[in-house]
Design a protein around this motif. Structure first.
Motif, short mmCIF file in Angstrom:
data_model
loop_
_atom_site.label_atom_id
_atom_site.label_comp_id
_atom_site.label_asym_id
_atom_site.label_seq_id
_atom_site.Cartn_x
_atom_site.Cartn_y
_atom_site.Cartn_z
N GLY B 303 0.79 -1.23 0.00
CA GLY B 303 0.00 0.00 0.00
C GLY B 303 0.82 1.27 0.00
O GLY B 303 0.26 2.37 -0.06
N LEU B 304 2.15 1.15 0.05
CA LEU B 304 2.99 2.37 0.03
C LEU B 304 2.97 2.97 -1.37
O LEU B 304 3.24 2.28 -2.35
N VAL B 305 2.64 4.25 -1.44
CA VAL B 305 2.58 4.95 -2.73
C VAL B 305 3.87 5.73 -2.99
O VAL B 305 4.40 5.72 -4.10
N ALA B 306 4.37 6.40 -1.99
CA ALA B 306 5.59 7.19 -2.16
C ALA B 306 6.26 7.41 -0.82
O ALA B 306 5.60 7.48 0.21
N LEU B 307 7.59 7.50 -0.87
CA LEU B 307 8.38 7.72 0.35
C LEU B 307 9.36 8.84 0.05
O LEU B 307 10.20 8.72 -0.82
#
Lengths: 460, 460
Positions: B303-307
């Protein structure tokens, strides 16, 4: 023979069955604790359920019979000794782990769980419960909470009170209360759970605890710093505690302790060692070297004789050997020992150690100081021969003076052992009269008939 | 006109001189707090000395006149509003720093010191006091202690209760008590200092505090992690809290908050951002990169979209811009806001956010959640138009349901704002009857005539 009212005996025998014990041999087993004081209870209860504890306290209250909670009796102050007789409630069978919730960093346990057993169960989750008293292998979580047990790790992770989220407990009215919640923050009414921690079974019997857990650092590394004298070591403690890397342990040994560890315990220590610090850092492999470097830098300074860094577990054990050699070595000084655990602000450690040494000279006793320097919590060991009346009297007089000294330095009677029987007469020196009166008033609300652990903590 | 007994007025005017105020304009200034509730006190006292506070409370007790302690009125629950009239004791002139002792990591302060002023004075010593409520610039240490204030840093460093060593306070009997000692460990009787923290001026007026200080890490660095949905973000929170590097902040924004920050606040956030975490680490230049790396690794997952990693202060400010854009953006939704601060175990955050969204649908209200995810402490903002009776009613009904939901999830009413007037009617849902009865009994010991901040914290 038990002197309990027959009606109470019949009721509790019916309630507890074989978990109700009145024969003298069984009672003797629960008569003492690690203070070596002793007093026979009238009966011993080994409950397995909360409902039994509630019913037992209610029954004892009706008959005004004392109730003394007990973990495994490792307490050093007599807090678990049933001086007024009555019923010892041993929680050895209430030792279930109710829940381990890694995502919430908490565990829900019964009071009889051994600290060491809990740690072993938590390790696979990469978590631990911070309190690590020397007795961890055979002391219970309930007992740790009752006396606010600490240990070396407290310098970084806090003591028992700092690591409890919620408690269920049975008051002296026989009522089950639930205080706190399984959350690391809370501003919902009065904080009763931290009030119960350290109350030594005088307010309520803890029957369930929700503990705050902390991630277990994968690695640890120790430094041994040897100083010319106590003052240099104490100055290093202040430097170590004022920089951003908090050590995971910061243990101190005075010159007497160093000499004993070397000359009697055979530890590898130079002749000019006047004091020693064991400094440990924890972390992962990436950050640990930097942490150790920061600590080593802070340890350096005036009076440093030698600094040994132990990069692996074997070397670490070798460094700790000096500390481990100490307890057996102490016994060679005298057969009797009063081990006190006064606490002072870190900056006053040199004055405490100097003052203690003056007392040793004045009373012609060997006194050895070591302990948890990062918290200012020193174990002052007064060595004497109990067979010699004069020495015994001197040891007890010197102990009273050690307490007065710690209080004069802005410290207090106990850092982690508690008050129990041993120190309650000194409470009026440490706590002023209106505050002590409030403590008594609070006790009366939890325990209106004074049946819970009578004769402990609060002065007569 | 003041309705105080004339004899009391005369006595306190004599005691306090120009620091005793009864004219209506002055009284109005002390009638409200940040809850926007309002009630005129009969008089305002601006003491400068402990002895004045003792004499004032004793005098008010003789006349059974309410005494309400006040910092700077930033409280959001009405805890500082004198609903029963009486005397407001504003500690604005008791704002001296008594002592800063870097070697002991402690400071001794009067209650009226502003949190922000204290931090500025501590910084040259490389130390800070952990509580950092949003109000830090204009809220007092005494007020922070009274409501157990927290803030973002609490996830690593604890809230007010975790950072107090000793207190001097004047009880409702007009007695000065001193509890605790300037040491980080203590097992000497009942812990009254932590009982006073969070008691909202209902037990005693804090007149001096010895605060636990922590070394100020020289550097901080933030990561912004954007997730597809709240569940993914909440799972990341659990992962972040289960590894050894504890973030120095771990702030959460739900999809409503993200949308507002982007569409109204102009924050640079992608269209598919369903939730956001702001993750900060602190340390020195050697360890910080490794800490950030560990946190970034834990933030990664389903579920990570951007870091986004912000290596410098400018980039960090840019990342925080989304959070800062939020409060002004909220006002565009509705003129009225109930800002609650419920707390739940970290693993239950998704259920809390889901449940709150269902309430938003059911009551046709905008509800926006953000806050201190590492503690499970979410600010639930119920937006409504106070001019619309139906919306106001709905907002208050929904608020009651939010409390019930937090409690059902194993959480409680407040993480850091306290109870005050706003939540006291809900206390019986959060605290069981015997525990609440004990709280009342304890209150009666500190304040036998019920003159301290009547109508607050404990339910009617």
């Amino acid at each position: 023979m038990s002197t309990l009212p027959p009606a109470l005996h019949t009721e509790l025998a019916g309630l507890l069955g074989e978990a109700w014990r009145t024969d003298p041999a069984e009672r003797l087993t629960y008569a003492y604790d690690n203070s070596r004081r002793e007093s026979l209870p009238d009966a011993v209860a080994l409950p397995t359920e909360v409902a039994q504890v509630v019913a037992l306290v209610q029954a004892c209250r009706r008959h005004r019979v004392p109730v003394v909670a007990r973990g495994r009796g490792t307490n050093t102050t007599g807090a678990a000794v049933p001086v007024a007789g009555g019923v010892v409630v041993s929680f050895e069978r209430m030792n279930r782990i109710r829940d381990i919730r890694p995502g919430d960093r908490c565990a829900v346990v019964e009071p009889g769980v051994l600290n060491g057993d809990l740690q072993a169960l938590l390790a696979p989750y990469g978590l631990f419960w911070p309190p690590d008293p020397t007795s961890a292998g055979y002391s219970t979580v309930g007992g740790n909470l009752a006396c606010n047990a600490g240990g070396p790790r407290a310098v970084k992770y806090g003591a028992s009170r700092d690591n409890v989220l919620a408690l269920a407990a049975v008051t002296g009215s026989g009522e089950l209360i639930r205080c706190g919640s399984a959350t690391t923050k809370g501003a919902t009414g009065y904080d009763l759970q931290r009030l119960l921690v350290g109350s030594e079974g005088t307010l309520a019997l803890i029957v369930e605890a929700t503990l705050r857990l902390v991630p277990l650092p994968p690695e640890r590394r120790a430094i041994r710093a040897i100083y010319r004298d106590v003052t240099s070591a104490a100055q290093a403690v202040a430097r170590l505690m004022a920089q951003p890397v908090t050590p995971s342990m910061l243990e101190f040994m005075d010159h007497q302790a160093v000499r004993l560890a070397r000359d009697v315990g055979g530890a590898d220590l130079p002749a000019d060692a006047g004091a020693l610090l064991m400094i440990e850092a924890d972390g992962d492999s990436a950050t640990l070297p930097h942490a150790v470097e920061s600590l080593a830098r802070a340890a350096e300074g005036d009076g440093l004789v030698a600094l040994d860094d132990a990069a692996d577990a074997v070397a670490r054990e070798r460094l700790w050997a000096a500390r481990k050699a100490l307890s057996p070595a102490l016994r060679t000084l005298a057969p009797g020992k009063i081990n006190e655990d006064v606490v002072v602000p870190v900056s006053r450690i040199p004055e405490l150690v100097d003052g203690v040494q003056r007392l040793a000279d004045e009373f012609a006793l060997a006194i050895v100081c070591f302990g948890h320097a990062g918290n200012g919590n020193l174990h002052v060991n007064l060595m004497f021969d109990p067979a010699e009346a004069r020495q015994s009297r001197h040891a007890h007089e010197a102990m009273a003076r050690v307490f007065a000294l710690a209080i004069a330095l802005g410290g207090t009677l106990s850092g982690e052992h508690g008050i129990g029987l041993a120190k309650r007469e000194f409470m009026p020196q440490a706590v002023d009269a209106p505050t002590l009166a409030l403590m008594r008033a609070i006790k009366a609300q939890f325990d209106p008939d004074g049946i819970l652990n009578p004769g402990k903590l609060l002065p007569p």
